[in-house]
Enzyme design. Structure first.
Site, PDB file in Angstrom:
ATOM      1  N   ASP A  38       0.821  -1.213   0.000  1.00  0.00           N
ATOM      2  CA  ASP A  38       0.000   0.000   0.000  1.00  0.00           C
ATOM      3  C   ASP A  38       0.852   1.260   0.000  1.00  0.00           C
ATOM      4  O   ASP A  38       0.487   2.272  -0.581  1.00  0.00           O
ATOM      5  CB  ASP A  38      -0.938   0.016   1.215  1.00  0.00           C
ATOM      6  CG  ASP A  38      -2.076  -0.981   1.030  1.00  0.00           C
ATOM      7  OD1 ASP A  38      -2.299  -1.398  -0.135  1.00  0.00           O
ATOM      8  OD2 ASP A  38      -2.719  -1.347   2.034  1.00  0.00           O
ATOM      9  N   SER A  83     -26.758  -7.517 -23.379  1.00  0.00           N
ATOM     10  CA  SER A  83     -26.853  -6.286 -22.600  1.00  0.00           C
ATOM     11  C   SER A  83     -28.152  -5.565 -22.959  1.00  0.00           C
ATOM     12  O   SER A  83     -28.951  -6.083 -23.734  1.00  0.00           O
ATOM     13  CB  SER A  83     -25.636  -5.415 -22.837  1.00  0.00           C
ATOM     14  OG  SER A  83     -25.478  -5.210 -24.198  1.00  0.00           O
ATOM     15  N   LEU A  84     -28.352  -4.391 -22.402  1.00  0.00           N
ATOM     16  CA  LEU A  84     -29.595  -3.655 -22.638  1.00  0.00           C
ATOM     17  C   LEU A  84     -29.299  -2.392 -23.422  1.00  0.00           C
ATOM     18  O   LEU A  84     -28.239  -1.790 -23.248  1.00  0.00           O
ATOM     19  CB  LEU A  84     -30.218  -3.251 -21.297  1.00  0.00           C
ATOM     20  CG  LEU A  84     -30.721  -4.385 -20.410  1.00  0.00           C
ATOM     21  CD1 LEU A  84     -30.989  -3.858 -19.006  1.00  0.00           C
ATOM     22  CD2 LEU A  84     -31.987  -4.984 -20.987  1.00  0.00           C
ATOM     23  N   LYS A 117     -31.635  -0.661 -11.788  1.00  0.00           N
ATOM     24  CA  LYS A 117     -30.473  -1.220 -12.484  1.00  0.00           C
ATOM     25  C   LYS A 117     -29.269  -1.054 -11.566  1.00  0.00           C
ATOM     26  O   LYS A 117     -28.620  -0.003 -11.538  1.00  0.00           O
ATOM     27  CB  LYS A 117     -30.251  -0.510 -13.819  1.00  0.00           C
ATOM     28  CG  LYS A 117     -29.151  -1.127 -14.650  1.00  0.00           C
ATOM     29  CD  LYS A 117     -29.164  -0.565 -16.055  1.00  0.00           C
ATOM     30  CE  LYS A 117     -28.150  -1.261 -16.942  1.00  0.00           C
ATOM     31  NZ  LYS A 117     -26.754  -1.041 -16.536  1.00  0.00           N
ATOM     32  N   ARG A 138     -20.317 -12.969 -16.943  1.00  0.00           N
ATOM     33  CA  ARG A 138     -20.932 -12.739 -18.244  1.00  0.00           C
ATOM     34  C   ARG A 138     -19.936 -12.985 -19.381  1.00  0.00           C
ATOM     35  O   ARG A 138     -20.309 -13.486 -20.425  1.00  0.00           O
ATOM     36  CB  ARG A 138     -21.453 -11.303 -18.308  1.00  0.00           C
ATOM     37  CG  ARG A 138     -22.000 -10.947 -19.659  1.00  0.00           C
ATOM     38  CD  ARG A 138     -22.687  -9.595 -19.634  1.00  0.00           C
ATOM     39  NE  ARG A 138     -23.245  -9.333 -20.942  1.00  0.00           N
ATOM     40  CZ  ARG A 138     -22.590  -8.720 -21.909  1.00  0.00           C
ATOM     41  NH1 ARG A 138     -21.374  -8.277 -21.705  1.00  0.00           N
ATOM     42  NH2 ARG A 138     -23.149  -8.531 -23.084  1.00  0.00           N
ATOM     43  N   LYS A 307     -31.524   5.352 -18.093  1.00  0.00           N
ATOM     44  CA  LYS A 307     -30.419   5.804 -17.250  1.00  0.00           C
ATOM     45  C   LYS A 307     -30.783   7.053 -16.456  1.00  0.00           C
ATOM     46  O   LYS A 307     -31.607   7.851 -16.892  1.00  0.00           O
ATOM     47  CB  LYS A 307     -29.208   6.127 -18.142  1.00  0.00           C
ATOM     48  CG  LYS A 307     -28.598   4.913 -18.829  1.00  0.00           C
ATOM     49  CD  LYS A 307     -27.738   4.158 -17.851  1.00  0.00           C
ATOM     50  CE  LYS A 307     -27.120   2.941 -18.447  1.00  0.00           C
ATOM     51  NZ  LYS A 307     -25.733   3.012 -18.759  1.00  0.00           N
ATOM     52  N   CYS A 404      -3.233   9.488 -43.331  1.00  0.00           N
ATOM     53  CA  CYS A 404      -2.616   9.136 -44.618  1.00  0.00           C
ATOM     54  C   CYS A 404      -2.611  10.287 -45.607  1.00  0.00           C
ATOM     55  O   CYS A 404      -2.075  10.162 -46.705  1.00  0.00           O
ATOM     56  CB  CYS A 404      -3.313   7.918 -45.220  1.00  0.00           C
ATOM     57  SG  CYS A 404      -5.001   8.269 -45.748  1.00  0.00           S
TER      58      CYS A 404
HETATM   59  S1  IVH Z   1     -31.861  -7.999 -17.402  1.00  0.00           S
HETATM   60  C1  IVH Z   1     -31.137  -9.489 -21.596  1.00  0.00           C
HETATM   61  N1  IVH Z   1     -32.345  -6.786 -15.173  1.00  0.00           N
HETATM   62  O1  IVH Z   1     -27.572  -4.439 -16.743  1.00  0.00           O
HETATM   63  C2  IVH Z   1     -31.487  -8.932 -20.268  1.00  0.00           C
HETATM   64  N2  IVH Z   1     -30.167  -6.519 -16.105  1.00  0.00           N
HETATM   65  O2  IVH Z   1     -26.950  -3.688 -19.683  1.00  0.00           O
HETATM   66  C3  IVH Z   1     -30.348  -8.287 -19.587  1.00  0.00           C
HETATM   67  N3  IVH Z   1     -28.640  -5.157 -14.754  1.00  0.00           N
HETATM   68  O3  IVH Z   1     -25.645  -7.119 -17.912  1.00  0.00           O
HETATM   69  C4  IVH Z   1     -30.334  -8.405 -18.158  1.00  0.00           C
HETATM   70  N4  IVH Z   1     -30.069  -4.741 -13.133  1.00  0.00           N
HETATM   71  O4  IVH Z   1     -25.533  -6.552 -15.431  1.00  0.00           O
HETATM   72  C5  IVH Z   1     -31.421  -7.021 -16.117  1.00  0.00           C
HETATM   73  N5  IVH Z   1     -32.952  -5.783 -13.187  1.00  0.00           N
HETATM   74  C6  IVH Z   1     -32.034  -6.025 -14.122  1.00  0.00           C
HETATM   75  C7  IVH Z   1     -30.720  -5.496 -14.046  1.00  0.00           C
HETATM   76  C8  IVH Z   1     -29.815  -5.761 -15.069  1.00  0.00           C
HETATM   77  C9  IVH Z   1     -28.816  -4.556 -13.579  1.00  0.00           C
HETATM   78  C10 IVH Z   1     -27.377  -5.138 -15.536  1.00  0.00           C
HETATM   79  C11 IVH Z   1     -26.840  -6.479 -15.919  1.00  0.00           C
HETATM   80  C12 IVH Z   1     -26.780  -6.492 -17.417  1.00  0.00           C
HETATM   81  C13 IVH Z   1     -26.781  -5.046 -17.723  1.00  0.00           C
HETATM   82  C14 IVH Z   1     -27.404  -4.823 -19.086  1.00  0.00           C
END
Ligand code: IVH
Length: 670
Positions: A38, A83-84, A117, A138, A307, A404
């Site tokens: 540390d 992912s979302l 989230k 993942r 978000k 280039c």
């Molecule tokens: S559903 C295909 N539910 O957000 C459905 N995800 O950007 C995807 N996350 O990788 C997952 N809370 O790590 C889902 N209530 C929730 C969530 C959630 C957080 C995260 C998760 C995922 C990411 C998607």
């Protein structure tokens, strides 16, 4: 002290850290006490604070905390972990809902499951007969790392489930995270709670994981032969009954308005929560509708992350650089004085494109407000004109490619009749250095060849050392030379070699995407690969100048054809393609051959009722059939909706093609 001496001292400290990290993480045998370790880290922090010119990607303030082990066994997810997509405002939400109505081709009352989230790391837990068998990270969404022992250290994760209703084979998915209060004690090691959770979860030794208090909240399933559960909200209740923790803030709402109201309320409330939340997730509540809506390449059509507004901070632009992307796009990037935004040190912000700079009149030396939201690239919101130096000059965007020297152009969009905001280098090939580097970075990326031992930084480094000029060079690396480079050891070289060897086996659609042709993303690569079936057939089309025939594919249009032709007319591109196809083992596309519609081709004319073309197409493909977009002898069925094109119907009749109504067709399926 002179600047050069300071830099030397800084480098020595970093090298010391590197050595001890290696002993600790790779060899599992530390040679100094935690306290002494540390102390070195603190010295590094102090130097960085005092001398802002010090910068290194190895700095513990950037690559924070414990570097994760690379030695986990990998395992394929039975159902991909996607992912979302993100929404930032009401318009984004309305568009999301509109896309759903379009896909279903009907406006029905929707219901949403609303969940916080949590900003952590997702994990998947496979239970068979009530026993936790495997736990994975993942990874790239397709393949994860097996981290069962580490996950088992988390109290919230049950090892055995006795509930008689618990499915006999299911993947439970959720978020691993660390509470804000627990993070307080770890602050010196990690930038934010999310990094702490990730670092802890990916330790080689689960005893290390145990030291950091992790939590788990469950929210969805992967593999699951569901028979009874009808709604996501019902599934969440079952999770609770089975012994998992679920968020106590989960809700169900019906309208975008209600979602907006809850979002506004929760956005303020989130600061009182015990853990970091970076938005709300909205999921279509009906599991049957979820199933109908399905997925795009990276995310479900039935869910979106809304978000919270971003963190922001002020800083000063020290330089504006022009980056050249893989497809020749010139992107201006502001280098700013490093500033901490929401736990992350930011020193670059994108300025998007030439038009954006003109619109906001952004100049070198300006004080600007920078915003950063989750995984979105930081960007400039506004210029503080009061702080502008009177002598400052407008930024002149270069008219030639900074890499280039080629001419650059703004393309005319045929539909909108407007010029693109993006300026591009006309040299779409390997003879522009920056484009070549970006093409290689794309080639190795997760969704492409997925060579994880070879990151973006390594590509740049290898380019500077003349070890790489084309993607095929990857398969001819001189490993003994690499092992002598700074920062490389026996283990990292053998990891690199392993991941390169692994990547040699690749499916044709992935390869077509990896090669990096403009306008050929994952979806289009899949469409073309499914149509041509193999790289051999594909090359037949290219050699016989028959790329235009891909217009037959539903979803491929003029833009893609033009881009494919341009790509293969370039000799270097062509030779890279050929060389790679001789080195790699590229597998043919094997479609599901058990469906009822195998070897049957379909075409639609007119409007379908209660479903969109996209859904109809996906239904046919799920049952092993294929959809074409022009009438020829190979076509077996023409499906007629409302207001069909008469010419098509007549043409089909003349050729003796079967003509079906939507009902006939659905009867054929079931
Ligand atoms: S559903 C295909 N539910 O957000 C459905 N995800 O950007 C995807 N996350 O990788 C997952 N809370 O790590 C889902 N209530 C929730 C969530 C959630 C957080 C995260 C998760 C995922 C990411 C998607």
């Amino acid at each position: 002290m002179k600047e050069s001496e300071i830099k030397k001292l800084y480098k020595n400290k970093l090298n010391e850290l590197k050595k001890h990290n290696k002993n600790y993480f790779d060899k599992n045998s530390p040679t100094i006490s935690d306290k002494d370790y540390d102390k070195i880290k603190l010295d590094v922090f102090d130097l960085e604070k005092k001398y802002t010119f010090l910068k290194s990607t190895y700095s513990p303030s950037i690559s924070l905390g414990y570097p994760p082990s690379k030695n986990f066994v990998k395992s394929n997810h039975r159902v991909k972990m996607l992912s979302l997509s993100n929404a930032f405002n009401k318009d984004d939400l309305l568009n999301f809902e509109k896309r759903i109505y379009n896909y279903l081709n009907q406006k029905i009352e929707l219901e949403y499951s609303v969940e916080p989230k949590i900003d952590g790391i997702s994990a998947s837990l496979t239970y068979k007969n009530g026993m936790l068998l495997i736990g994975t990270s993942r990874g790239d969404g397709v393949t994860g790392e097996v981290i069962t022992e580490n996950l088992k250290t988390i109290n919230d994760i049950p090892h055995v489930i006795k509930d008689k209703d618990f499915p006999s084979d299911i993947d439970i998915r959720g978020e691993v995270f660390i509470k804000k209060s627990d993070f307080e004690n770890l602050k010196s090691n990690f930038a934010n709670p999310r990094n702490a959770a990730s670092g802890s979860l990916r330790q080689k030794n689960s005893e290390q994981t145990k030291k950091i208090p992790l939590n788990f909240v469950a929210y969805t399933f992967g593999f699951f032969k569901n028979k009874n559960i009808k709604k996501q909200s019902e599934f969440l209740s079952c999770l609770k009954k089975w012994g998992f923790k679920v968020s106590e803030h989960n809700k169900v709402f019906k309208t975008i308005n209600d979602l907006e109201i809850f979002h506004k309320k929760f956005e303020k409330y989130r600061f009182d929560l015990e853990y970091d939340v970076d938005g709300l997730v909205y999921k279509i509540n009906s599991l049957e509708l979820q199933n109908r809506l399905g997925f795009t390449a990276n995310s479900p059509r039935w869910a979106i992350a809304h978000k919270f507004s971003a963190d922001s901070a002020y800083s000063q632009i020290t330089e504006i650089n022009i980056q050249v992307g893989r497809t020749g796009a010139l992107t201006p990037v502001a280098r700013i004085k490093p500033v901490n935004i929401g736990g992350v040190i930011v020193s670059n912000a994108t300025l998007h494109n030439e038009d954006e700079i003109i619109r906001k009149d952004i100049r070198v030396g300006d004080t600007v407000k920078i915003e950063r939201a989750g995984d979105v690239i930081p960007h400039v919101i506004l210029v503080d004109l009061k702080k502008r130096d009177r002598k400052s000059k407008k930024f002149i965007f270069p008219k030639n490619c900074p890499s280039c020297g080629s001419e650059t152009i703004k393309e005319l969009n045929k539909v909108t009749k407007k010029y693109d905001a993006v300026r591009r280098c006309i040299n779409e090939g390997y003879d522009c250095e920056k484009i070549a580097i970006e093409k290689i970075k794309h080639f190795i990326s997760k969704d492409a060849m997925n060579i994880d031992g070879l990151g973006k930084k390594v590509v740049e480094n290898f380019w500077d050392l003349n070890l790489i000029r084309f993607p095929q060079d990857i398969y001819n690396f001189n490993y003994s030379k690499i092992s002598k480079l700074e920062g490389w050891g026996e283990l990292s070289v053998s990891n690199l070699k392993y991941s390169i060897d692994q990547s040699k086996k690749v499916s044709f659609d992935r390869f077509l995407y990896a090669i990096g042709i403009r306008h050929i993303g994952i979806e289009n690569a899949k469409l073309i690969a499914e149509y041509t079936k193999s790289i051999k057939n594909f090359m037949g089309y290219v050699k016989k100048n028959k790329i235009n025939e891909f217009l037959n594919i539903d979803g491929i249009g003029d833009t893609q054809i033009k881009s494919l032709n341009k790509f293969f007319n370039n000799k270097l591109n062509y030779s890279v393609f050929e060389k790679l196809s001789s080195i790699l083992s590229i597998s043919d596309i094997k479609l599901n051959k058990n469906g009822k519609l195998l070897n049957n081709t379909f075409m639609f004319t007119g409007k379908l009722s209660g479903m969109s073309r996209a859904e109809a197409k996906s239904l046919i493909e799920k049952n092993s059939g294929s959809v074409v977009s022009s009438i020829n002898k190979k076509l077996k069925y023409l499906i007629i909706g409302e207001k069909p094109t008469n010419r098509k119907v007549e043409q089909a009749r003349d050729l003796g093609i079967n003509i079906l109504s939507q009902k006939d067709w659905l009867d054929l399926l079931n």
